[in-house]
Design a protein around this motif. Structure first.
Motif, short mmCIF file in Angstrom:
data_model
loop_
_atom_site.label_atom_id
_atom_site.label_comp_id
_atom_site.label_asym_id
_atom_site.label_seq_id
_atom_site.Cartn_x
_atom_site.Cartn_y
_atom_site.Cartn_z
N HIS A 72 1.29 -34.68 33.58
CA HIS A 72 -0.18 -34.89 33.14
C HIS A 72 -0.38 -34.75 31.73
CE1 HIS A 72 -0.88 -34.69 37.33
NE2 HIS A 72 -0.44 -33.53 37.50
N GLU A 73 0.41 -34.00 30.88
CA GLU A 73 0.29 -34.03 29.55
C GLU A 73 0.58 -35.31 28.81
OE1 GLU A 73 1.38 -30.15 31.44
OE2 GLU A 73 2.46 -31.87 31.18
N GLN A 74 1.19 -36.13 29.48
CA GLN A 74 1.97 -37.42 28.81
C GLN A 74 0.57 -38.26 28.34
OE1 GLN A 74 4.18 -40.01 31.45
NE2 GLN A 74 5.01 -41.34 29.68
N THR A 75 -0.34 -38.35 29.41
CA THR A 75 -1.38 -39.02 28.87
C THR A 75 -2.04 -38.55 27.88
OG1 THR A 75 -1.76 -40.01 31.48
CG2 THR A 75 -3.58 -40.12 29.91
N GLU A 76 -2.31 -37.36 27.74
CA GLU A 76 -3.02 -36.93 26.64
C GLU A 76 -2.35 -37.06 25.31
OE1 GLU A 76 -6.21 -35.61 26.46
OE2 GLU A 76 -6.22 -36.64 28.54
N MET A 77 -0.94 -36.79 25.24
CA MET A 77 0.01 -36.93 24.09
C MET A 77 -0.33 -38.45 23.61
SD MET A 77 3.09 -35.10 25.53
CE MET A 77 4.29 -34.89 24.07
N LEU A 78 -0.45 -39.44 24.57
CA LEU A 78 -0.48 -40.89 24.31
C LEU A 78 -1.78 -41.16 23.61
CD1 LEU A 78 1.57 -42.63 27.22
CD2 LEU A 78 2.09 -42.30 24.87
N ARG A 79 -2.63 -40.54 24.35
CA ARG A 79 -4.35 -40.87 24.00
C ARG A 79 -4.42 -40.24 22.40
NH1 ARG A 79 -7.71 -42.66 27.72
NH2 ARG A 79 -7.11 -42.13 29.97
N HIS A 80 -3.76 -39.19 22.42
CA HIS A 80 -3.83 -38.31 20.84
C HIS A 80 -3.10 -39.30 19.97
CE1 HIS A 80 -3.86 -35.23 18.13
NE2 HIS A 80 -2.87 -35.27 17.74
N GLU A 81 -2.05 -40.14 20.16
CA GLU A 81 -1.48 -41.26 19.21
C GLU A 81 -2.45 -42.36 19.08
OE1 GLU A 81 2.67 -41.62 20.54
OE2 GLU A 81 2.84 -39.65 19.96
N GLY A 82 -3.51 -42.67 20.04
CA GLY A 82 -4.21 -43.86 19.93
C GLY A 82 -3.51 -45.01 20.93
N VAL A 83 -2.93 -44.61 21.81
CA VAL A 83 -2.38 -45.31 22.68
C VAL A 83 -3.71 -45.76 23.71
CG1 VAL A 83 -1.20 -45.93 24.98
CG2 VAL A 83 -0.05 -44.79 22.71
N ARG A 84 -3.76 -47.09 23.94
CA ARG A 84 -4.79 -47.62 24.84
C ARG A 84 -4.77 -47.64 26.16
NH1 ARG A 84 -7.18 -52.97 22.11
NH2 ARG A 84 -7.81 -52.25 19.94
N PHE A 85 -5.73 -47.20 27.08
CA PHE A 85 -5.45 -47.21 28.48
C PHE A 85 -6.56 -48.17 29.17
CE2 PHE A 85 -3.32 -43.51 27.34
CZ PHE A 85 -2.51 -43.16 28.23
N ARG A 86 -6.08 -48.73 30.23
CA ARG A 86 -7.08 -49.63 31.05
C ARG A 86 -7.92 -48.83 31.95
NH1 ARG A 86 -2.13 -52.99 33.07
NH2 ARG A 86 -2.89 -52.07 34.96
#
Length: 104
Positions: A72-86
């Motif tokens: 679950h931390e993967q999503t938060e780490m990516l969001r923190h870097e600015g990765v966009r999600f659908r």
């Protein structure tokens, strides 16, 4: 074709280390970049449980943009870097996939 697992592991880690913040690669794309396009699952096995902090494994997703199940931390780490999600929770690969032309 036989895979030299030591060299394959090194290639995978070198590629993953190079993924810049805010970008992702897929297991399949990494397999292609190693020269073994049919070994996406082996890429996942190499990355699974890696203890090394300098390898940003969180920047690797599946071919549809799904993050690793149970991490679950993967999503938060990516969001923190600015990765966009659908809206469905998958990474927006059109916006966040690291493209080879960015290497030039």
């Amino acid at each position: 074709m036989q895979v030299d697992t030591r060299l394959f592991r090194q290639s995978v880690t070198d590629i993953v280390r190079a993924i810049p913040p805010g970008r992702v690669l897929t297991y399949g794309r990494i397999a292609v970049l190693t020269g073994f396009p049919r070994h996406a699952r082996l890429v996942g096995r190499v990355l699974h449980g890696m203890e090394t902090a300098d390898i940003p494994c969180h920047r690797v997703v599946d071919g549809t943009g799904r993050t690793a199940p149970g991490w679950h931390e993967q999503t938060e780490m990516l969001r923190h870097e600015g990765v966009r999600f659908r809206p469905n929770g998958h990474v927006d690969l059109k916006a966040s996939l690291w493209r080879l032309d960015e290497l030039i």
